[in-house]
Scaffold this motif. Structure first.
Motif, PDB file in Angstrom:
ATOM      1  N   SER A  71       0.804  -1.226   0.000  1.00  0.00           N
ATOM      2  CA  SER A  71       0.000   0.000   0.000  1.00  0.00           C
ATOM      3  C   SER A  71       0.839   1.279   0.000  1.00  0.00           C
ATOM      4  O   SER A  71       0.305   2.361  -0.216  1.00  0.00           O
ATOM      5  CB  SER A  71      -0.940   0.006   1.208  1.00  0.00           C
ATOM      6  OG  SER A  71      -0.204  -0.266   2.368  1.00  0.00           O
ATOM      7  N   ILE A  72       2.169   1.191   0.246  1.00  0.00           N
ATOM      8  CA  ILE A  72       2.901   2.462   0.317  1.00  0.00           C
ATOM      9  C   ILE A  72       3.319   2.973  -1.072  1.00  0.00           C
ATOM     10  O   ILE A  72       3.743   2.217  -1.934  1.00  0.00           O
ATOM     11  CB  ILE A  72       4.118   2.425   1.276  1.00  0.00           C
ATOM     12  CG1 ILE A  72       5.278   1.630   0.709  1.00  0.00           C
ATOM     13  CG2 ILE A  72       3.755   1.937   2.656  1.00  0.00           C
ATOM     14  CD1 ILE A  72       6.583   1.889   1.459  1.00  0.00           C
ATOM     15  N   THR A  73       3.152   4.282  -1.237  1.00  0.00           N
ATOM     16  CA  THR A  73       3.540   4.938  -2.494  1.00  0.00           C
ATOM     17  C   THR A  73       4.791   5.777  -2.291  1.00  0.00           C
ATOM     18  O   THR A  73       5.419   6.200  -3.254  1.00  0.00           O
ATOM     19  CB  THR A  73       2.423   5.891  -2.951  1.00  0.00           C
ATOM     20  OG1 THR A  73       2.137   6.781  -1.862  1.00  0.00           O
ATOM     21  CG2 THR A  73       1.167   5.122  -3.336  1.00  0.00           C
ATOM     22  N   ASP A  74       5.119   6.061  -1.013  1.00  0.00           N
ATOM     23  CA  ASP A  74       6.199   6.988  -0.679  1.00  0.00           C
ATOM     24  C   ASP A  74       6.969   6.448   0.510  1.00  0.00           C
ATOM     25  O   ASP A  74       6.432   5.712   1.326  1.00  0.00           O
ATOM     26  CB  ASP A  74       5.638   8.379  -0.301  1.00  0.00           C
ATOM     27  CG  ASP A  74       4.965   9.071  -1.474  1.00  0.00           C
ATOM     28  OD1 ASP A  74       3.856   8.641  -1.847  1.00  0.00           O
ATOM     29  OD2 ASP A  74       5.570  10.022  -2.010  1.00  0.00           O
ATOM     30  N   LEU A  75       8.217   6.866   0.605  1.00  0.00           N
ATOM     31  CA  LEU A  75       9.018   6.473   1.764  1.00  0.00           C
ATOM     32  C   LEU A  75       9.632   7.717   2.389  1.00  0.00           C
ATOM     33  O   LEU A  75      10.206   8.557   1.691  1.00  0.00           O
ATOM     34  CB  LEU A  75      10.152   5.520   1.341  1.00  0.00           C
ATOM     35  CG  LEU A  75      10.988   5.032   2.533  1.00  0.00           C
ATOM     36  CD1 LEU A  75      10.213   4.005   3.354  1.00  0.00           C
ATOM     37  CD2 LEU A  75      12.315   4.438   2.072  1.00  0.00           C
ATOM     38  N   ASN A  76       9.504   7.815   3.715  1.00  0.00           N
ATOM     39  CA  ASN A  76      10.154   8.897   4.449  1.00  0.00           C
ATOM     40  C   ASN A  76      11.380   8.334   5.164  1.00  0.00           C
ATOM     41  O   ASN A  76      11.297   7.313   5.829  1.00  0.00           O
ATOM     42  CB  ASN A  76       9.172   9.497   5.465  1.00  0.00           C
ATOM     43  CG  ASN A  76       9.781  10.659   6.233  1.00  0.00           C
ATOM     44  OD1 ASN A  76      10.601  11.405   5.686  1.00  0.00           O
ATOM     45  ND2 ASN A  76       9.409  10.809   7.492  1.00  0.00           N
ATOM     46  N   ILE A  77      12.508   8.999   4.980  1.00  0.00           N
ATOM     47  CA  ILE A  77      13.743   8.567   5.635  1.00  0.00           C
ATOM     48  C   ILE A  77      14.029   9.560   6.757  1.00  0.00           C
ATOM     49  O   ILE A  77      14.147  10.769   6.510  1.00  0.00           O
ATOM     50  CB  ILE A  77      14.917   8.534   4.626  1.00  0.00           C
ATOM     51  CG1 ILE A  77      14.555   7.608   3.451  1.00  0.00           C
ATOM     52  CG2 ILE A  77      16.202   8.077   5.313  1.00  0.00           C
ATOM     53  CD1 ILE A  77      15.536   7.679   2.285  1.00  0.00           C
ATOM     54  N   GLN A  78      14.082   9.064   7.990  1.00  0.00           N
ATOM     55  CA  GLN A  78      14.222   9.969   9.135  1.00  0.00           C
ATOM     56  C   GLN A  78      15.469   9.621   9.945  1.00  0.00           C
ATOM     57  O   GLN A  78      15.900   8.470   9.959  1.00  0.00           O
ATOM     58  CB  GLN A  78      12.982   9.854  10.028  1.00  0.00           C
ATOM     59  CG  GLN A  78      12.686  11.159  10.757  1.00  0.00           C
ATOM     60  CD  GLN A  78      11.620  11.001  11.834  1.00  0.00           C
ATOM     61  OE1 GLN A  78      11.881  10.510  12.923  1.00  0.00           O
ATOM     62  NE2 GLN A  78      10.417  11.445  11.508  1.00  0.00           N
TER      63      GLN A  78
END
Ligand code: SAH
Length: 340
Positions: free
Chosen positions: A90-97
């Motif tokens: 379901s993910i379209t985007d990834l956040n790198i923190q």
């Protein structure tokens, strides 16, 4: 007429709305989000890649004075493989923190962004702190397009008391640079820091709406384990939700996340109430479990949002996951920012 005039800027007492008037406010915010985004919610993953931090924010467990943390930097090849091979559908985007760790930006985040840009069609956001302009530029050249940098509090005296990064002016200069250099920019502030007045909360709202942003979060203050504020009181979830509702009404087209801390402020239902208040972005935590325990923002006991929990929350609120990714959505709104 500006959007602000149409929506009517709230008064301090509005942030304390409860009962029927509060329900009505939240419904208005929910409708505004639905009108603008057609009931679609962006679903992203987050991966936390370093807990080294050169800052010393008094609210945050990763602060440099916390000697009780095992500090780690993730292996970029391993994280890339995990994301490429086994990310939730379901993910379209990834956040790198990460903590504020320029070494990790060079050695972990940059290589990770390059591989993901090459091997996937994920939109990539980064939340890695106040950096030199050339590092922002390098991250963008590598293929990230969304930068998340919270201003934390719009009150300069509080900003310096809580030892947030640099000065408030420097933080906003960074936000303006990011906007001017072609990033999609999201910011955010903390609701209910100890001693914060309702006037200061309103000032946060006004400050956010005056910045050149594409999105903004409101996070409830959670007394962080192993911080000088560990004995302070948590922010009320209602103050947080009411602020989110006004933000949605003032900026109907902004992307407003339901932050995971809502679940610490109100276990079990905080996240869903965020969606019911006009939030339109949710986050699945993908940090490998052996690293997660030492990525300490709030409590050692974290409430980990899995794909199953997220999809259930979205469905329960009569919403659905967006087919269009977040980075893609922003690009449709500002096609001039497409990278050649
Ligand atoms: N180092 C990066 C990002 C990591 S921290 C940066 O400076 O941008 C991500 C965010 O978590 C912070 O910006 C802060 O708003 C939030 N945060 C940290 N501790 C918190 C706490 N105890 N309560 C509420 N929010 C907190």
């Amino acid at each position: 007429m500006s959007t602000e005039e149409q929506a009517g800027f709230p008064r301090p007492s509005d942030l304390e709305l409860a009962g029927h008037p509060q329900a009505e406010l939240h419904e208005r915010a929910f409708s505004a989000a639905r009108e603008h985004f057609g009931g679609q919610v962006f679903v992203r993953g987050v991966v936390e890649v370093s807990n080294y931090c050169r800052q010393n924010c008094v609210y945050c467990g990763m602060r440099r004075d916390n000697r009780a943390l095992d500090r780690f930097r993730a292996n970029p090849a391993r994280i890339a493989e995990m994301i490429i091979e086994c990310r939730p559908e379901s993910i379209t985007d990834l956040n790198i923190q990460a903590g504020e760790d320029p070494v990790a930006v060079r050695e972990v985040v940059l290589p990770l962004v390059r591989v993901l840009r090459r091997e996937t069609n994920l939109g990539i956001s980064v939340c890695v702190g106040s950096l030199k302009h050339e590092l922002y530029d390098a991250l963008k050249a590598a293929g990230a397009s969304i930068y998340i940098l919270k201003f934390e509090t719009a009150d300069p005296a509080t900003y310096s008391e809580v030892q947030a990064p640099g000065t408030l002016t420097e933080r906003t200069d960074n936000l303006r640079y990011l906007n001017a250099s072609g990033w999609f920019v999201s910011s955010g502030f903390i609701a209910g820091l100890p001693g914060q007045t309702l006037e200061q909360m309103l000032h946060n709202l006004r400050f956010a709406t005056d910045l050149p942003l594409d999105g903004c979060s409101v996070s409830p203050f959670i007394p962080g384990d192993e911080t000088p504020l560990s004995k302070a009181r948590s922010a009320g979830v209602d103050l947080t939700l009411n602020s989110m509702a006004f933000l949605r009404l003032l900026k109907p087209d902004w992307v407003i996340p339901a932050v995971s801390a809502l679940n610490l402020a109100e276990p079990g239902s905080g996240y869903r109430r965020g969606l019911r208040t006009g939030a339109n972005l949710v986050t699945i935590n993908l940090t490998p479990s052996e690293l997660r325990d030492d990525y300490l923002l709030y409590k050692r006991d974290r409430y980990i949002m899995t794909e199953e929990l997220i999809l259930r929350a979205i469905e329960a609120e009569g919403l659905r996951p967006s087919q269009v990714g977040l980075a893609q959505h922003y690009l449709r709104r500002k096609p001039q920012l497409a990278v050649a």
